[in-house]
Each structure stands twice: as C-alpha cells, then as structure tokens.
Design an enzyme around this catalytic site. Structure first.
Site, PDB file in Angstrom:
ATOM      1  N   GLU A 185      78.137  17.229  22.168  1.00  0.00           N
ATOM      2  CA  GLU A 185      78.521  17.167  23.592  1.00  0.00           C
ATOM      3  C   GLU A 185      78.394  18.545  24.252  1.00  0.00           C
ATOM      4  O   GLU A 185      77.984  18.657  25.406  1.00  0.00           O
ATOM      5  CB  GLU A 185      79.957  16.629  23.689  1.00  0.00           C
ATOM      6  CG  GLU A 185      80.531  16.535  25.083  1.00  0.00           C
ATOM      7  CD  GLU A 185      79.949  15.403  25.911  1.00  0.00           C
ATOM      8  OE1 GLU A 185      78.773  15.087  25.743  1.00  0.00           O
ATOM      9  OE2 GLU A 185      80.687  14.853  26.741  1.00  0.00           O
ATOM     10  N   THR A 230      76.427  17.819  34.280  1.00  0.00           N
ATOM     11  CA  THR A 230      77.834  18.158  34.067  1.00  0.00           C
ATOM     12  C   THR A 230      78.058  19.651  34.263  1.00  0.00           C
ATOM     13  O   THR A 230      79.050  20.070  34.872  1.00  0.00           O
ATOM     14  CB  THR A 230      78.271  17.733  32.645  1.00  0.00           C
ATOM     15  OG1 THR A 230      78.098  16.320  32.546  1.00  0.00           O
ATOM     16  CG2 THR A 230      79.715  18.069  32.361  1.00  0.00           C
TER      17      THR A 230
HETATM   18  N1  HSE Z   1      85.627  16.099  31.781  1.00  0.00           N
HETATM   19  C1  HSE Z   1      84.223  16.303  31.931  1.00  0.00           C
HETATM   20  C2  HSE Z   1      83.951  16.827  33.328  1.00  0.00           C
HETATM   21  C3  HSE Z   1      83.515  15.003  31.726  1.00  0.00           C
HETATM   22  O1  HSE Z   1      84.406  16.176  34.264  1.00  0.00           O
HETATM   23  O2  HSE Z   1      83.311  17.864  33.471  1.00  0.00           O
HETATM   24  C4  HSE Z   1      82.015  15.103  31.815  1.00  0.00           C
HETATM   25  O3  HSE Z   1      81.463  15.533  30.625  1.00  0.00           O
END
Ligand code: HSE
Length: 308
Positions: free
Chosen positions: A129, A182
């Site tokens: 990830e 992201t």
């Molecule tokens: N918590 C993460 C974000 C989820 O919102 O950046 C996406 O990978």
C-alpha cells in the site's frame, strides 16, 4: 496443502467521514480476483494482469511488494506466481491498490498453511500500500482482511479492532470516472487543524463506533460528519456537494468521500433505501457530461474470500 488458490479481494471504503486514516468498511459487489500458485522457482512472479495497465515487475507492483515482504520473513522453500484480474479501477477511492496488496499476502498465507494472523497479514500488505500512496496506512487493508467495519487503532505497531456491523446497513458508491492519486489528495491537507475541529471530529468518531455497537441508526447519522478532510478534498470531486445533498435528501444516513476520492459513499438503512440513494446520486451526474459507475452493496463481514 493446496498449491493454488483463487480469491475474491473486495473493494473497501476508508475514512468513513469521521475516521480519517483509521475507519474503514468492506464492500461485497465489487472486487478483484486473483490466482496465486506455488512455483519451484523461488521469489514472486506476476504472470498476468487483466483489466488495467499495471506493472508486472514485482518490485513495482503493490501485490508484488507485499508478497515479497511476506516471503522475506517466511522464507518458504518455494516461490509464487500471481495472476491479477482487476475490476477496481486504480485511483477510484475504493481501495484498488489495497485489494491487490492484501490479496497476494492473504493467498500466500493460506498456501503456507496460515503461519500469520490477520494483523500480521495486514502488516505485510501495508508495504505494498505504501508503494501506491507514499504512506503506510491500513484503513483500506484492514476491512478487506478482517471484513466488516474496522478501526486501525495504531499503525506502528499495527493494531486493528474489528467493529460490529449493524444488520440492516447498506452502502451506495458513485464513482466519477476521473482519477485522484492518493498522494495528491494527501498533499493538499493542512498539517495543522484548529482544536475546535479536532474535538468535533473525535467526538463524531467515538459516537460512530458507539452507534455501530448499539445499532443506533440515528446516532450513526449524526456521527457521519467530517470537518477535517472533506472541506479540503471535496473541491477535487466534481459536483460533490450536489451528490452528497442528493443522498441525504433521499434518506441516506450519511455520505462522504470514499478514501481519497473521487468515489463518494453513502450509508443507508435497508437495501431499498440504498437503491433510492443510488438513483438520486445518478441523477446528479446524468445532468452532466461526467461518466460514472455506481455500486450498491451489503457490508461484507467476511472480507477476502476463497473462490477455489
Ligand atoms: N486514508 C487514506 C486517505 C485512504 O484518505 O488518504 C486512501 O488510501
């Protein structure tokens, strides 16, 4: 012991409005399929990716990176071949990279006779990830691996809490066909927030968790508010305010940005309501040129499942 396994690795919703980087839940009607088989040759070899154009090289692929982390620790006397059949579009906000990163290590753990528990499997998946998002967070991975609603209490050391899923809760997702990285969605967030907003957010987060435990749909509705992230990220999503208003005006318990976006999620009590919400959200984008997809799903309390 099996030499080959086929799995369904579901899409997931992270953040869930009030729980940035900590809360998540697992979907059931959309996900990737993966086949993982043992090979005599040691190491990880990704032999096929269908659906989207992603790197086959193990060190450049999230499924490969998490698998490499697991075998570096497990030191098995075999290697693994991975085939990925992707249905979740990368950059969609419903955990595309997580589904791949979690799927490979879930399957390898099964083929090795389950030497690792779910938290350890999630820990390996975090390595994959991190390749996609530039940071190690498990809020998409945990719901895929544990199922249902999850809370990442701590990332280092990793601690995941499995939360209860009220029986009658359904999710609606609308996915405008644009891509948000992201890393970009993280870069626009301020580094500091007013204490007043932090208090609102952690009160909502605590009451949301309480609402799940007590199946209190009214409290759930009042808890699904995000004063920290949504004000900054919503500008990246076309017609965000209209979509959210359409969901809430049609009976949704709450709505918010799914993960880093651009997908938007809504939670509803009952399947019929979730379908009405879907229709209302669709009507907003149908008036525009924006291509989109929608999904209605029960909450998948099992997580990744073995197909064969
Ligand atoms: N918590 C993460 C974000 C989820 O919102 O950046 C996406 O990978």
């Amino acid at each position: 012991m099996k030499n080959e396994i086929k799995i369904f690795s579901p899409a997931t919703v992270a953040n869930v409005a009030c729980g940035f980087d900590t809360l998540g839940f697992c979907l059931d009607t959309i996900g990737d399929e993966m086949i993982i088989r043992k090979t005599e040759k040691k190491g990880i070899c990704i032999t096929k990716i269908e659906g989207f154009d992603l790197p086959l090289e193990a060190t450049k692929n999230v499924a490969g990176v998490s698998a490499l982390a697991m075998i570096a620790d497990a030191k098995p006397d075999c290697g693994f071949e991975i085939e990925i059949y992707k249905n979740i579009k990368p950059g969609s906000g419903i955990g595309s990279s997580s589904a791949s990163a979690a799927g490979s290590v879930f399957a390898i753990n099964e083929l090795l006779g389950r030497p690792y528990n779910k938290t350890q499997v999630t820990d390996f998946a975090m390595k994959g990830e991190a390749l996609a998002s530039g940071s190690e967070h498990a809020d998409n991975l945990a719901p895929g691996i544990f199922g249902g609603f999850t809370l990442v209490k701590s990332s280092s050391p990793l601690e995941v809490l499995q939360l209860p899923t009220p029986e009658d809760i359904y999710a609606t997702i609308i996915h405008p066909q644009i891509e948000i990285k992201t890393s970009d969605a993280r870069a626009i967030l301020p580094k500091e927030f007013p204490l007043k907003d932090a208090i609102t957010q952690w009160a909502n987060m605590g009451s949301f968790v309480h609402a799940l435990h007590t199946s209190d749909y009214e409290l759930l509705k009042r808890s699904l508010q995000d004063v920290i992230v949504e004000p900054h990220r919503s500008q990246l999503i076309p017609h965000y305010a209209d979509i959210k208003a359409a969901a809430l005006n049609n009976g949704a318990l709450g709505a918010g940005i799914s993960g880093a976006g651009p997908s938007i999620f809504a939670l509803s009590k009952g399947l019929e309501n979730a379908k009405n919400v879907e229709k209302a959200m669709r009507n907003v984008y149908l008036k525009t040129e924006i291509a989109f997809e929608t999904h209605v799903s029960r909450i998948n309390t099992e997580g990744i499942r073995i197909l064969e």
